[in-house]
Design an enzyme around this catalytic site. Structure first.
Site, PDB file in Angstrom:
ATOM      1  N   ASP A 182      12.315  -6.232 -12.890  1.00  0.00           N
ATOM      2  CA  ASP A 182      12.454  -7.566 -13.782  1.00  0.00           C
ATOM      3  C   ASP A 182      13.936  -7.022 -14.240  1.00  0.00           C
ATOM      4  OD1 ASP A 182      11.812  -6.577 -16.218  1.00  0.00           O
ATOM      5  OD2 ASP A 182      11.212  -8.653 -16.448  1.00  0.00           O
ATOM      6  N   GLU A 208       4.747 -15.719 -14.979  1.00  0.00           N
ATOM      7  CA  GLU A 208       5.096 -14.832 -14.097  1.00  0.00           C
ATOM      8  C   GLU A 208       6.724 -15.950 -13.462  1.00  0.00           C
ATOM      9  OE1 GLU A 208       5.709 -11.854 -14.997  1.00  0.00           O
ATOM     10  OE2 GLU A 208       4.412 -11.642 -15.590  1.00  0.00           O
ATOM     11  N   LEU A 228      11.981 -27.647 -17.334  1.00  0.00           N
ATOM     12  CA  LEU A 228      11.404 -26.420 -17.473  1.00  0.00           C
ATOM     13  C   LEU A 228      13.201 -25.646 -16.369  1.00  0.00           C
ATOM     14  CD1 LEU A 228       8.079 -24.396 -16.402  1.00  0.00           C
ATOM     15  CD2 LEU A 228      10.440 -24.003 -18.191  1.00  0.00           C
ATOM     16  N   TYR A 251       8.326  -9.095  -7.668  1.00  0.00           N
ATOM     17  CA  TYR A 251       8.946  -8.571  -8.967  1.00  0.00           C
ATOM     18  C   TYR A 251       7.764  -9.153  -8.833  1.00  0.00           C
ATOM     19  CZ  TYR A 251       8.275  -9.856 -13.366  1.00  0.00           C
ATOM     20  OH  TYR A 251       7.177 -10.256 -14.964  1.00  0.00           O
ATOM     21  N   TYR A 288      14.825 -25.199 -12.216  1.00  0.00           N
ATOM     22  CA  TYR A 288      14.420 -24.138 -11.299  1.00  0.00           C
ATOM     23  C   TYR A 288      12.656 -24.638 -10.266  1.00  0.00           C
ATOM     24  CZ  TYR A 288      18.018 -21.012 -11.635  1.00  0.00           C
ATOM     25  OH  TYR A 288      19.335 -20.330 -12.279  1.00  0.00           O
TER      26      TYR A 288
END
Length: 374
Positions: free
Chosen positions: A143, A42, A85, A125, A87
DNA sequence: AAGACGTGGCT
DNA sequence: TAGCCAAGTCT
């Protein structure tokens, strides 16, 4: 916004879950309901496409099979696993949360959405997703898919960019979702949003829930979800200093907070900072700029450099909110240069390979190899 | 509340 | 191409 009767809600649940039972996607993190597996997937999937995540997920699980492995992992190894990836605070928060579980919860997972949200990097979320999938708690996981799917099904015209809109969706979905199979329901909504009810070019005509899709039935699907526009990335021009001796590059470590925190890059000097040294920035010639740049590097980084443009158009790299335009300069420093004020060090190509680097730095390397400089 | 925070795919 | 989008969270 329209509302469904109880019988409509029951019919929708059955239709959606029957479809999911046959057509739900087989994904690496769906092999079981282990909270660690659900959680890592997630976090990786935040703002990131499934196909991008799959290989990262597989490598991550091979390297860090358990929460404890993650909690004890060296920072450099973790960042290398996350390299590319984006972030990157997600990775740092992942490890923080792993340590929270180990140290504050005796290695036991909080089993409710409310409890999960106390962990670093877990918001409403992700808490809902883990709680419903791993612990069978009947809570929604709202989401982008859920926003899009239910905005269309029910013609909800609230702006999904506004934080308060989430609360409305959580309330609405909470009433519709299956209390018996909350995890499957939430995942089915995501699969629906990723297949028939996509943002672009939806195929609602063949969707299993087309009879429930009010926006489609009214021919106004394109209007949903309502989403206000984000501002364009701001352009920022930099000079990138390529400083090499033997087979090493002089690299700078970025500040511990902000964009690309803690990553190594070529020393980057904002063009605005250079021009600020002049009383008449608008009149500065290209040649004078370089002289000003050398002065600034001396002042701010404590390095006496001589710079020469490397040619070519500036390297362009766009983030969500910034667009960097980097003009590369070949720079030389004295062999015995004093690096005591410089926030960086010489890195060999060997060391660079083991170090996580941001894409923008890889682009800069690509450019200089194309130019044939090294 | 609104902006910070990465990258790759698609049109 | 430039712009939007993709399983958000933090401040």
């Amino acid at each position: 916004m329209i509302e469904w009767s109880k019988s409509q809600i029951h019919a929708f649940r059955k239709t959606l879950l029957d479809w999911y039972d046959v057509h739900g996607r087989q994904l690496p993190w769906r092999r079981d309901h282990d909270p660690y597996h659900v959680w890592v997937s997630e976090i990786m999937l935040q703002q990131t496409q499934v196909n991008t995540v799959i290989p990262y997920y597989e490598r991550f699980m091979a390297q860090f099979p358990t929460v404890q492995d993650l909690a004890n992992a060296p920072e450099a190894k973790l960042m290398k696993a996350w390299e590319g990836l984006g972030y990157y605070s997600r990775a740092r928060n992942l490890q923080r949360a792993a340590r929270q579980i180990e140290n504050e919860h005796n290695g036991q997972w909080p089993q409710t959405a409310k409890g999960l949200q106390e962990l670093a990097g877990i918001g409403p979320y992700t808490a809902g997703a883990i709680a419903s999938i791993a612990f069978n708690e009947p809570v929604p996981a709202v989401d982008g898919n859920a926003f899009r799917v239910f905005a269309r099904l029910l013609e909800i015209d609230l702006d999904i960019v506004k934080p308060q809109t989430r609360l409305v969706f959580e309330r609405v979905i909470g009433r519709i979702m299956s209390p018996e199979r909350p995890g499957d329901f939430n995942q089915a909504v995501m699969d629906l949003g990723a297949s028939y009810m996509t943002a672009k070019n939806p195929d609602s005509a063949h969707s299993p829930v087309k009879a429930f899709n009010q926006a489609y039935l009214d021919g106004v699907e394109e209007r949903y979800p309502v989403k206000s526009k984000k501002p364009k990335p701001v352009k920022v021009a930099y000079y990138g200093l390529v400083i090499q001796q033997d087979k090493r590059f002089l690299m700078q470590k970025r500040p511990s907070a902000g964009l690309l925190a803690n990553f190594w890059t070529f020393p980057l000097i904002a063009e605005d900072d250079v021009l600020a040294l002049s009383e008449t920035p608008e009149l500065v010639t290209d040649e004078e700029r370089l002289t000003l740049l050398e002065r600034l590097v001396q002042q701010e980084l404590g390095l006496a450099v001589h710079v020469v443009p490397m040619g070519g158009k500036p390297v362009k790299h766009t983030f969500t909110h910034r667009q960097w335009l980097i003009s590369l300069l070949s720079a030389t420093v004295k062999p015995d240069a004093d690096l005591s004020f410089f926030p960086g060090k010489w890195l060999t190509s060997d060391e660079l390979e083991k170090t996580a680097l941001p894409k923008v730095q890889e682009k800069l390397f690509t450019r200089i190899y194309q130019l044939g400089k090294p």
